[in-house]
Design a protein around this motif. Structure first.
Motif, PDB file in Angstrom:
ATOM      1  N   VAL A  62       0.761  -1.301  -0.065  1.00  0.00           N
ATOM      2  CA  VAL A  62      -0.175  -0.208  -0.010  1.00  0.00           C
ATOM      3  C   VAL A  62       1.080   1.373  -0.064  1.00  0.00           C
ATOM      4  O   VAL A  62       1.811   1.353   0.726  1.00  0.00           O
ATOM      5  CB  VAL A  62      -1.059   0.137   1.122  1.00  0.00           C
ATOM      6  N   ALA A 103      -6.189   7.974   5.334  1.00  0.00           N
ATOM      7  CA  ALA A 103      -7.600   7.584   5.290  1.00  0.00           C
ATOM      8  C   ALA A 103      -7.383   6.414   5.646  1.00  0.00           C
ATOM      9  O   ALA A 103      -6.648   5.644   6.119  1.00  0.00           O
ATOM     10  CB  ALA A 103      -7.886   7.743   3.769  1.00  0.00           C
ATOM     11  N   GLY A 104      -8.668   5.845   5.881  1.00  0.00           N
ATOM     12  CA  GLY A 104      -9.034   4.173   5.943  1.00  0.00           C
ATOM     13  C   GLY A 104      -8.053   3.682   7.192  1.00  0.00           C
ATOM     14  O   GLY A 104      -8.368   4.364   8.337  1.00  0.00           O
ATOM     15  N   SER A 105      -7.534   2.578   7.246  1.00  0.00           N
ATOM     16  CA  SER A 105      -6.882   1.985   8.477  1.00  0.00           C
ATOM     17  C   SER A 105      -5.751   2.937   8.866  1.00  0.00           C
ATOM     18  O   SER A 105      -5.513   3.010  10.278  1.00  0.00           O
ATOM     19  CB  SER A 105      -6.247   0.593   8.061  1.00  0.00           C
ATOM     20  N   LEU A 106      -5.001   3.834   8.156  1.00  0.00           N
ATOM     21  CA  LEU A 106      -3.871   4.750   8.663  1.00  0.00           C
ATOM     22  C   LEU A 106      -4.664   5.720   9.731  1.00  0.00           C
ATOM     23  O   LEU A 106      -4.051   5.847  10.781  1.00  0.00           O
ATOM     24  CB  LEU A 106      -3.113   5.280   7.720  1.00  0.00           C
ATOM     25  N   ASP A 151     -11.551  -0.306  -6.867  1.00  0.00           N
ATOM     26  CA  ASP A 151     -11.672  -1.070  -5.761  1.00  0.00           C
ATOM     27  C   ASP A 151     -10.373  -1.169  -5.004  1.00  0.00           C
ATOM     28  O   ASP A 151     -10.207  -1.543  -3.849  1.00  0.00           O
ATOM     29  CB  ASP A 151     -11.862  -2.673  -6.440  1.00  0.00           C
ATOM     30  N   TYR A 170       1.567  -5.739   3.521  1.00  0.00           N
ATOM     31  CA  TYR A 170       0.575  -6.716   4.128  1.00  0.00           C
ATOM     32  C   TYR A 170       0.937  -7.965   3.638  1.00  0.00           C
ATOM     33  O   TYR A 170       0.879  -8.182   2.551  1.00  0.00           O
ATOM     34  CB  TYR A 170      -0.962  -5.837   3.976  1.00  0.00           C
ATOM     35  N   CYS A 183      -8.051   1.357  -4.948  1.00  0.00           N
ATOM     36  CA  CYS A 183      -7.291   2.725  -4.875  1.00  0.00           C
ATOM     37  C   CYS A 183      -8.506   3.665  -4.054  1.00  0.00           C
ATOM     38  O   CYS A 183      -9.529   3.468  -4.245  1.00  0.00           O
ATOM     39  CB  CYS A 183      -7.052   3.524  -6.343  1.00  0.00           C
ATOM     40  N   ARG A 184      -7.783   4.700  -3.154  1.00  0.00           N
ATOM     41  CA  ARG A 184      -8.824   5.652  -2.702  1.00  0.00           C
ATOM     42  C   ARG A 184      -8.692   6.803  -3.773  1.00  0.00           C
ATOM     43  O   ARG A 184      -7.622   7.345  -3.966  1.00  0.00           O
ATOM     44  CB  ARG A 184      -8.504   6.071  -1.445  1.00  0.00           C
ATOM     45  N   ARG A 210       0.498   5.431   0.653  1.00  0.00           N
ATOM     46  CA  ARG A 210      -0.537   6.630   1.020  1.00  0.00           C
ATOM     47  C   ARG A 210       0.039   7.868   0.761  1.00  0.00           C
ATOM     48  O   ARG A 210       1.212   8.196   1.214  1.00  0.00           O
ATOM     49  CB  ARG A 210      -0.891   6.387   2.442  1.00  0.00           C
ATOM     50  N   ASP A 217      -4.538   6.753  -1.592  1.00  0.00           N
ATOM     51  CA  ASP A 217      -3.957   5.740  -1.518  1.00  0.00           C
ATOM     52  C   ASP A 217      -4.163   4.418  -2.454  1.00  0.00           C
ATOM     53  O   ASP A 217      -5.186   4.840  -3.125  1.00  0.00           O
ATOM     54  CB  ASP A 217      -4.074   5.115  -0.060  1.00  0.00           C
ATOM     55  N   PHE A 218      -3.405   3.740  -2.658  1.00  0.00           N
ATOM     56  CA  PHE A 218      -3.603   2.499  -3.324  1.00  0.00           C
ATOM     57  C   PHE A 218      -3.081   1.203  -2.914  1.00  0.00           C
ATOM     58  O   PHE A 218      -2.066   1.356  -2.245  1.00  0.00           O
ATOM     59  CB  PHE A 218      -3.427   2.861  -4.810  1.00  0.00           C
ATOM     60  N   ASP A 265      -4.864 -10.894   6.277  1.00  0.00           N
ATOM     61  CA  ASP A 265      -3.863  -9.972   5.656  1.00  0.00           C
ATOM     62  C   ASP A 265      -3.095  -9.193   6.719  1.00  0.00           C
ATOM     63  O   ASP A 265      -3.451  -7.800   6.493  1.00  0.00           O
ATOM     64  CB  ASP A 265      -4.687  -9.082   4.561  1.00  0.00           C
TER      65      ASP A 265
HETATM   66  N1  UDP Z   1      -6.763  -2.084  -0.402  1.00  0.00           N
HETATM   67  C1  UDP Z   1      -7.161  -3.188  -1.120  1.00  0.00           C
HETATM   68  N2  UDP Z   1      -7.339  -4.385  -0.680  1.00  0.00           N
HETATM   69  C2  UDP Z   1      -7.252  -4.702   0.684  1.00  0.00           C
HETATM   70  C3  UDP Z   1      -7.196  -3.841   1.391  1.00  0.00           C
HETATM   71  C4  UDP Z   1      -7.080  -2.537   1.082  1.00  0.00           C
HETATM   72  O1  UDP Z   1      -7.257  -2.911  -2.568  1.00  0.00           O
HETATM   73  O2  UDP Z   1      -7.522  -6.014   0.786  1.00  0.00           O
HETATM   74  C5  UDP Z   1      -6.540  -0.780  -0.640  1.00  0.00           C
HETATM   75  C6  UDP Z   1      -7.837   0.012  -0.206  1.00  0.00           C
HETATM   76  O3  UDP Z   1      -8.661   0.327  -1.500  1.00  0.00           O
HETATM   77  C7  UDP Z   1      -7.052   1.420   0.002  1.00  0.00           C
HETATM   78  C8  UDP Z   1      -5.613   0.960   0.424  1.00  0.00           C
HETATM   79  O4  UDP Z   1      -5.283  -0.380  -0.034  1.00  0.00           O
HETATM   80  O5  UDP Z   1      -6.904   2.227  -1.454  1.00  0.00           O
HETATM   81  C9  UDP Z   1      -5.380   1.198   1.867  1.00  0.00           C
HETATM   82  O6  UDP Z   1      -6.360   0.478   2.525  1.00  0.00           O
HETATM   83  P1  UDP Z   1      -6.438   0.511   3.956  1.00  0.00           P
HETATM   84  O7  UDP Z   1      -5.384  -0.059   4.749  1.00  0.00           O
HETATM   85  O8  UDP Z   1      -6.880   1.899   4.684  1.00  0.00           O
HETATM   86  O9  UDP Z   1      -7.798  -0.561   4.457  1.00  0.00           O
HETATM   87  P2  UDP Z   1      -9.473  -0.274   4.517  1.00  0.00           P
HETATM   88  O10 UDP Z   1      -9.424   1.117   5.021  1.00  0.00           O
HETATM   89  O11 UDP Z   1      -9.475  -0.249   3.111  1.00  0.00           O
HETATM   90  O12 UDP Z   1      -9.779  -1.600   4.999  1.00  0.00           O
END
Ligand code: UDP
Length: 237
Positions: free
Chosen positions: A93, A99-102, A198, A122, A200-201, A95, A176-177, A130
């Motif tokens: 990933v 956003a998201g998990s971060l 799917d 991951y 990328c954000r 960033r 992010d992607f 994962d």
């Molecule tokens: N992402 C993905 N597949 C996954 C997990 C994440 O394509 O199994 C992408 C997600 O679309 C985002 C980026 O990786 O653009 C970071 O995702 P994040 O770790 O923030 O996790 P999320 O919030 O999607 O659970």
């Protein structure tokens, strides 16, 4: 004409088939959509087609910019041919903006511009959901050596630069992607999998509206018109 043969693998969003050509695989993009590591699952009519079209367009753009990848050609609305490779079991990933998990894990407000692009690893293992791992775990698990880890980071940073520029032309911010890489039979590491809303954000440049799978993850509405909008904009660049 390449001919499709036996089904090799069925994933969450794609089916993979062998072909009559030794080093070529046949990918079918499905309408199935998942979130929460597959816990939530829905059929969204038209999604497979949109992701196949968007990924194909992005990979063509990357090819023009000298980025090596597994994509060969789009052969129908939902199908494409790719080069056979051995996937490195990492979801990598990058960033640019929090956003998201971060945001959740480190309590950084969603939308905060990061001072430099952050790369995260991951482990691709559904059973373990994962997990987030660091460089030393990658070495310990013998997934890649130090030279390969550095190469993967260099590649994703370069791809980030090209993708930022491409999406900017479509008035989209790349937040992010996630990328996957693989090793071709003769050795080199190349970009694999897909690059789509799917994985990328993508936020609208002006309104910060979500133009990606977060629409599904956070129940913000119908995903199809949103992906159609991304495709429409990419077709104009
Ligand atoms: N992402 C993905 N597949 C996954 C997990 C994440 O394509 O199994 C992408 C997600 O679309 C985002 C980026 O990786 O653009 C970071 O995702 P994040 O770790 O923030 O996790 P999320 O919030 O999607 O659970």
């Amino acid at each position: 004409m390449t001919k499709k043969s036996k089904l090799l693998y069925e994933g969450k969003a794609k089916k993979l088939y062998a072909t009559d050509e030794k080093n070529i695989l046949w990918v079918e993009y499905l309408n199935q959509t998942t979130a929460l590591n597959g816990l939530r699952k829905d059929l969204i009519q038209g999604k497979g087609e949109l992701n196949n079209q968007i990924t194909s367009l992005v990979f063509e753009y990357l090819r023009q910019r000298g980025i090596k990848h597994h994509f060969v050609e789009k052969i129908s609305k939902t199908e494409q041919l790719i080069q056979k490779l051995k996937i490195i079991p990492l979801e990598i990933v990058l960033r640019n903006v929090a956003a998201g998990s971060l945001s959740k894990r480190l309590n950084v407000e969603k939308g905060t511009q990061l001072s430099f692009p952050i790369v995260e690893f991951y482990l691709k293992k559904d059973l373990l959901k994962d997990p987030f791992i660091n460089d030393e775990h990658v070495l310990m698990l013998k997934i890649a050596n130090l030279e390969e880890i550095n190469l993967l980071k260099k590649k994703i940073r370069k791809i980030n630069e090209v993708l930022i520029e491409m999406f900017q032309k479509a008035k989209i911010k790349l937040i992010d992607f996630k990328l996957e890489f693989g090793k071709l039979p003769d050795g080199p590491i190349v970009l694999a999998d897909e690059i789509s809303p799917d994985t990328c954000r993508l936020w609208d440049e002006i309104t910060n509206e979500h133009l990606d799978k977060d629409v599904y993850r956070y129940n913000l509405g119908n995903l199809v018109p949103v992906y159609q909008e991304v495709l429409k904009r990419l077709l104009t660049i």
